[in-house]
Scaffold this active site. Structure first.
Site, PDB file in Angstrom:
ATOM      1  N   ARG A   1       0.808  -1.214   0.000  1.00 45.88           N
ATOM      2  CA  ARG A   1       0.000   0.000   0.000  1.00 45.88           C
ATOM      3  C   ARG A   1       0.847   1.273   0.000  1.00 45.88           C
ATOM      4  O   ARG A   1       0.446   2.284  -0.522  1.00 45.88           O
ATOM      5  CB  ARG A   1      -0.805  -0.026   1.298  1.00 45.88           C
ATOM      6  CG  ARG A   1      -2.230   0.343   1.164  1.00 45.88           C
ATOM      7  CD  ARG A   1      -2.911   0.161   2.468  1.00 45.88           C
ATOM      8  NE  ARG A   1      -1.930  -0.145   3.518  1.00 45.88           N
ATOM      9  CZ  ARG A   1      -2.238  -0.564   4.735  1.00 45.88           C
ATOM     10  NH1 ARG A   1      -3.474  -0.744   5.053  1.00 45.88           N
ATOM     11  NH2 ARG A   1      -1.312  -0.807   5.651  1.00 45.88           N
TER      12      ARG A   1
ATOM     13  N   LYS B   1       2.055 -19.938   6.902  1.00 47.58           N
ATOM     14  CA  LYS B   1       1.267 -20.330   8.041  1.00 47.58           C
ATOM     15  C   LYS B   1       0.964 -19.073   8.872  1.00 47.58           C
ATOM     16  O   LYS B   1       1.714 -18.118   8.749  1.00 47.58           O
ATOM     17  CB  LYS B   1       1.986 -21.387   8.885  1.00 47.58           C
ATOM     18  CG  LYS B   1       3.401 -20.990   9.281  1.00 47.58           C
ATOM     19  CD  LYS B   1       3.714 -20.984  10.730  1.00 47.58           C
ATOM     20  CE  LYS B   1       3.096 -19.977  11.598  1.00 47.58           C
ATOM     21  NZ  LYS B   1       3.992 -19.221  12.454  1.00 47.58           N
TER      22      LYS B   1
ATOM     23  N   HIS C   1       8.092 -23.532   7.408  1.00 47.65           N
ATOM     24  CA  HIS C   1       9.536 -23.551   7.131  1.00 47.65           C
ATOM     25  C   HIS C   1      10.269 -24.610   7.964  1.00 47.65           C
ATOM     26  O   HIS C   1      11.399 -24.959   7.656  1.00 47.65           O
ATOM     27  CB  HIS C   1      10.160 -22.162   7.279  1.00 47.65           C
ATOM     28  CG  HIS C   1      10.321 -21.674   8.683  1.00 47.65           C
ATOM     29  ND1 HIS C   1       9.286 -21.152   9.411  1.00 47.65           N
ATOM     30  CD2 HIS C   1      11.402 -21.629   9.494  1.00 47.65           C
ATOM     31  CE1 HIS C   1       9.728 -20.804  10.607  1.00 47.65           C
ATOM     32  NE2 HIS C   1      11.011 -21.086  10.690  1.00 47.65           N
TER      33      HIS C   1
ATOM     34  N   LYS D   1      13.861 -27.573   7.445  1.00 50.65           N
ATOM     35  CA  LYS D   1      15.069 -27.544   8.273  1.00 50.65           C
ATOM     36  C   LYS D   1      15.843 -28.846   8.047  1.00 50.65           C
ATOM     37  O   LYS D   1      15.266 -29.940   8.088  1.00 50.65           O
ATOM     38  CB  LYS D   1      14.714 -27.369   9.752  1.00 50.65           C
ATOM     39  CG  LYS D   1      14.233 -25.940  10.050  1.00 50.65           C
ATOM     40  CD  LYS D   1      14.316 -25.595  11.500  1.00 50.65           C
ATOM     41  CE  LYS D   1      13.692 -24.241  11.774  1.00 50.65           C
ATOM     42  NZ  LYS D   1      14.557 -23.098  11.499  1.00 50.65           N
TER      43      LYS D   1
ATOM     44  N   GLU E   1      12.171 -20.479  22.941  1.00 52.06           N
ATOM     45  CA  GLU E   1      12.861 -19.313  22.369  1.00 52.06           C
ATOM     46  C   GLU E   1      13.208 -18.334  23.477  1.00 52.06           C
ATOM     47  O   GLU E   1      12.381 -18.094  24.371  1.00 52.06           O
ATOM     48  CB  GLU E   1      11.969 -18.609  21.351  1.00 52.06           C
ATOM     49  CG  GLU E   1      11.664 -19.442  20.135  1.00 52.06           C
ATOM     50  CD  GLU E   1      10.690 -18.742  19.206  1.00 52.06           C
ATOM     51  OE1 GLU E   1      11.156 -18.197  18.203  1.00 52.06           O
ATOM     52  OE2 GLU E   1       9.489 -18.732  19.497  1.00 52.06           O
TER      53      GLU E   1
ATOM     54  N   ASP F   1       0.553 -20.274  16.844  1.00 48.76           N
ATOM     55  CA  ASP F   1       1.729 -19.715  16.176  1.00 48.76           C
ATOM     56  C   ASP F   1       2.744 -20.802  15.813  1.00 48.76           C
ATOM     57  O   ASP F   1       3.247 -20.840  14.696  1.00 48.76           O
ATOM     58  CB  ASP F   1       2.385 -18.667  17.091  1.00 48.76           C
ATOM     59  CG  ASP F   1       3.574 -17.991  16.434  1.00 48.76           C
ATOM     60  OD1 ASP F   1       3.456 -17.582  15.274  1.00 48.76           O
ATOM     61  OD2 ASP F   1       4.638 -17.880  17.084  1.00 48.76           O
TER      62      ASP F   1
ATOM     63  N   HIS G   1       4.641 -25.933  13.217  1.00 40.88           N
ATOM     64  CA  HIS G   1       6.020 -26.426  13.350  1.00 40.88           C
ATOM     65  C   HIS G   1       6.106 -27.662  14.255  1.00 40.88           C
ATOM     66  O   HIS G   1       6.782 -28.638  13.944  1.00 40.88           O
ATOM     67  CB  HIS G   1       6.934 -25.351  13.941  1.00 40.88           C
ATOM     68  CG  HIS G   1       6.918 -24.048  13.190  1.00 40.88           C
ATOM     69  ND1 HIS G   1       6.615 -23.969  11.859  1.00 40.88           N
ATOM     70  CD2 HIS G   1       7.182 -22.773  13.580  1.00 40.88           C
ATOM     71  CE1 HIS G   1       6.690 -22.710  11.462  1.00 40.88           C
ATOM     72  NE2 HIS G   1       7.023 -21.964  12.493  1.00 40.88           N
TER      73      HIS G   1
ATOM     74  N   LYS H   1       7.942 -18.625  24.653  1.00 41.12           N
ATOM     75  CA  LYS H   1       8.804 -17.482  24.326  1.00 41.12           C
ATOM     76  C   LYS H   1       9.366 -16.942  25.635  1.00 41.12           C
ATOM     77  O   LYS H   1       8.829 -17.224  26.708  1.00 41.12           O
ATOM     78  CB  LYS H   1       7.982 -16.402  23.615  1.00 41.12           C
ATOM     79  CG  LYS H   1       7.587 -16.808  22.189  1.00 41.12           C
ATOM     80  CD  LYS H   1       7.515 -15.609  21.279  1.00 41.12           C
ATOM     81  CE  LYS H   1       7.053 -15.971  19.876  1.00 41.12           C
ATOM     82  NZ  LYS H   1       8.166 -16.207  18.955  1.00 41.12           N
TER      83      LYS H   1
END
Ligand code: BG6
Length: 479
Positions: free
Chosen positions: A53, A161, A191, A195, A229, A248, A253, A343
């Site tokens: 945009r 995703k 993704h 891996k 993480e 998420d 994953h 996280k």
């Protein structure tokens, strides 16, 4: 670097990125395209058209892309970066406005006539899932989803995703996609499938037949899939807050990691057989019976999350979850599969631990440790960091008497010479390259997506009944 140095076997391709100014394009996509370019893995004739945009002049866009390539000092030659940027241009437009797509179609046509041939078109939806439907409809209405009149040049669509928000939404999206594109044109990205270490699970399992006879409920005690993480949500607060950890990374994953460990042997290394086996095991995934799951299942939120930019001040979104699942198959009946992710944890660590049952116990008591885990063989697939595989096993402690102690057998990817690594594509590079080549092995099929959503949607039904535990940043464990 000149165009001639790229992959001559590939037909000219235009890569259109919807949402090029967004976070995903910056973090993953643009660096991956540059990586492929530098490794000479793009077609000899290619270009990227970024669509978004914002109003951006040619130079302004070029500088924006340059700033987002996240180049480490010495990683690429400046000459390569300059040539890369020469292939990238911008089209300002509104994602929900047909006329913007018609303008884009005009741009693409001009490029084709400059090349004097009909190119392939790869459309990447680098936008939040709520915008997918509008983009797909406009691609169809503007004719962009069709190959050229003479049938040369394919069109493909790359979708990120999360694919949908629950099973109902995923089914509706899939139906729409199915009307506009054939399955072989649809590339659903997870993704993690690309891996190196995840793919290695298949090599390890199906090329070392010593493990196959014990890869079942008789010998496996439990499986633990972890994705921890150290980072919090960084600057993705607004998108993350609408999703939460389970959707998420859990729905995608982590279930892909689980399927690599639990699937049956595919009938050969082909996309359809591998995807079929992954889908089969996901379709058999259930929540563990509530009595045993109740003690294990947990949701958490790290302290300070509510003050992150873009997060609602009264947010009830989980940044951590632990879930006990089961697989209703003769191979896995009764074996718990734990899925755990968070996280802002003490360390970044993604791995799968397969715990084997204790031996019959006649010799026990002389082992180094006393609790059950100390006596178990554990096979760990280390997805990242320190990628590799290790096995905990027992040996006699040298010396008098008869005591045993645990040791570790290890394979580390870091032992492979680094110049070999430097030329290998990373996960995103591999996915994009495979989309150019039309290889769908590392992409999720519609059956896999639906099976994983069916499982996660069932979990979500009871999910909000679980209390949301607050945990400190840097926690080693939660709850
Ligand atoms: C993404 C999630 O899909 O995967 C992120 O949206 C997560 O929240 C990321 O951080 C993890 O990927 P990787 O490759 O960094 O382990």
């Amino acid at each position: 670097m000149t165009e001639a140095n790229q992959d001559k076997a590939l037909h000219p391709t235009i890569f259109v990125v919807f949402g090029i100014t967004g976070d995903l394009a910056a973090r993953k996509l643009l660096p991956a395209l540059l990586g492929l370019f530098a490794k000479k893995l793009l077609p000899a004739r290619w270009c990227v058209i970024g669509f978004s945009r914002r109003s951006l002049g040619r130079e302004e866009f070029r500088e924006l892309v340059r700033g987002r390539l996240n180049i480490r000092p010495g990683q690429f030659k400046e000459e390569d970066v300059k040539h890369f940027l020469d292939h990238v241009s911008y089209e300002q437009g509104k994602l929900d406005e047909l006329s913007s797509y018609e303008r884009l179609a005009g741009r693409i046509k001009e490029q084709d006539s400059r090349w004097g041939q009909c190119s392939n078109k790869l459309y990447h939806l680098s936008v939040p899932p709520a915008l997918y439907e509008g983009i797909l409809r406009n691609l169809a209405s503007s004719g962009l989803s069709k190959p050229c009149a003479d049938e040369t040049g394919w069109t493909r669509v790359l979708i990120e995703k999360p694919f949908g928000n629950d099973i109902g939404h995923a089914e509706a999206l899939d139906k729409l996609l199915g009307k506009l594109f054939k399955e072989e044109q649809i590339f659903r990205i997870d993704h993690y499938l690309a891996k190196e270490t995840l793919q290695n699970i298949l090599a390890f399992r199906f090329h070392n037949y010593l493990f196959e006879p014990i890869w079942n409920r008789r010998f496996v005690d439990k499986v633990h899939v972890k994705l921890f993480e150290q980072n919090g949500v960084l600057d993705r607060g607004d998108t993350y807050d609408a999703v939460g950890a389970l959707k998420d990374v859990g729905q995608n994953h982590m279930l892909m990691m689980l399927s690599a460990v639990a699937m049956d042997e595919p009938n050969g290394y082909s996309a359809p057989s591998i995807r079929r086996e992954r889908a089969k095991v996901l379709a058999r995934l259930r929540q563990a019976p509530s009595r045993s799951a109740g003690k294990c299942n947990a949701r958490g939120q790290y302290s300070g999350y509510k003050s992150e930019a873009g997060v609602m001040p009264d947010s009830g979104t989980e940044t951590y979850f632990r879930l006990k699942a089961a697989i209703s198959s003769s191979r896995w009946k009764g074996v718990p599969f734990y899925l755990e992710s968070g996280k802002a944890m003490a360390e970044s660590r993604t791995e799968i631990d397969v715990y084997f049952k204790n031996a019959n116990g006649r010799m026990r008591g002389r082992n180094a440790g006393n609790n059950a885990v100390d006596n178990q063989n554990i096979l760990t697939f280390k997805i990242q960091p320190n990628e590799g595989i290790k096995i905990k096993f027992f040996v006699k402690t040298p010396g008098e008497g008869f005591r045993v102690e645990s040791k570790t057998l290890k394979f580390r990817y870091s032992d492979v010479p680094t110049d070999h690594w430097q030329n290998l594509p990373n996960d995103y590079e591999r996915l994009i390259r495979d989309a150019f080549l039309g290889d769908q092995t590392l992409f999720a099929s519609t059956d896999e997506i639906m099976a994983s959503w069916r499982f996660i949607t069932a979990v979500l039904r009871d999910w909000t009944k679980l209390p949301l535990v607050e945990y400190p940043r840097g926690a080693k464990e939660v709850g």
